[in-house]
Design an enzyme around this catalytic site. Structure first.
Site, PDB file in Angstrom:
ATOM      1  CD  GLU A 148      -7.361  -0.751  15.478  1.00 39.00           C
ATOM      2  OE1 GLU A 148      -7.006  -1.293  16.555  1.00 39.00           O
ATOM      3  OE2 GLU A 148      -8.543  -0.736  15.101  1.00 39.00           O
ATOM      4  CG  HIS A 152      -2.084   0.913   1.124  1.00 37.27           C
ATOM      5  ND1 HIS A 152      -2.062   2.220   1.513  1.00 37.27           N
ATOM      6  CD2 HIS A 152      -3.335   0.690   0.652  1.00 37.27           C
ATOM      7  CE1 HIS A 152      -3.249   2.765   1.322  1.00 37.27           C
ATOM      8  NE2 HIS A 152      -4.040   1.861   0.801  1.00 37.27           N
ATOM      9  CB  ILE A 183      -0.112   6.126   1.179  1.00 45.21           C
ATOM     10  CG1 ILE A 183       0.565   7.041   0.169  1.00 45.21           C
ATOM     11  CG2 ILE A 183      -1.198   6.872   1.951  1.00 45.21           C
ATOM     12  CD1 ILE A 183      -0.350   7.534  -0.930  1.00 45.21           C
ATOM     13  N   GLY A 185      -5.892   4.601   5.501  1.00 40.02           N
ATOM     14  CA  GLY A 185      -6.726   5.431   6.363  1.00 40.02           C
ATOM     15  C   GLY A 185      -7.363   4.659   7.498  1.00 40.02           C
ATOM     16  CB  VAL A 186      -9.032   1.321   7.762  1.00 36.83           C
ATOM     17  CG1 VAL A 186     -10.173   1.600   6.804  1.00 36.83           C
ATOM     18  CG2 VAL A 186      -7.987   0.444   7.116  1.00 36.83           C
TER      19      VAL A 186
END
Length: 156
Positions: free
Chosen positions: A71, A57, A63, A66-67
């Site tokens: 978290e 990723h 990067i 976002g999740v």
């Protein structure tokens, strides 16, 4: 303090691991400091190229997903909840129930030191709502509101 504010001792990574069950590769907060019991906390995540998710990723431009930023905010909130509710050693866990109003404003790349700011919005016996904001060098990179449930760990 004259205003009734109660500060908790900051939590280094070993203290964080004593408070929440997460371990590598899912432990996403390196320390939690500036803890004001029943109110707010600030966590720190050092984002390094060695994070396992960067392999996919994205290989050409790493990067942080976002999740996983959300978290990291939730883990910081978990430490705040456990300390505020005196749950350390109780066997209780903090589980996600909902994520609302999540916004991602800038990419998080390796080499960043991410500040994780969380605060209680609402607190009941077993359900807590939080607002969280992740920032790098004072610039907001992500924010969300989320709800968590305090419950017993599942039977082994």
């Amino acid at each position: 303090m004259t205003d009734g504010t109660s500060f908790a001792t900051p939590a280094d990574v070993l203290a964080v691991m004593a408070l929440i069950p997460h371990r590598f590769p899912m432990l996403l907060v390196d320390r939690v400091e500036d803890i004001i019991l029943n109110q707010s906390a600030r966590g720190i995540k050092a984002v390094t190229i060695n994070e396992p998710f960067f392999a996919g990723h994205f290989p050409a431009r790493p990067i942080m997903p976002g999740v996983l930023i959300i978290e990291a905010l939730a883990q910081t909130a978990g430490v705040l909840a456990v300390k505020s509710m005196d749950l350390a050693g109780s066997g209780k866990l903090v589980y996600f129930m909902a994520i609302d109003e999540a916004k991602f404003r800038a990419p998080v790349e390796p080499g960043c030191l991410m500040d994780l700011h969380v605060e209680f919005i609402q607190r009941r016996a077993t359900v807590c709502k939080f607002a969280g904001r992740a920032a790098i060098n004072g610039k907001t990179v992500a924010e969300a509101k989320f709800t968590a449930m305090i419950a017993d760990a599942p039977a082994a």
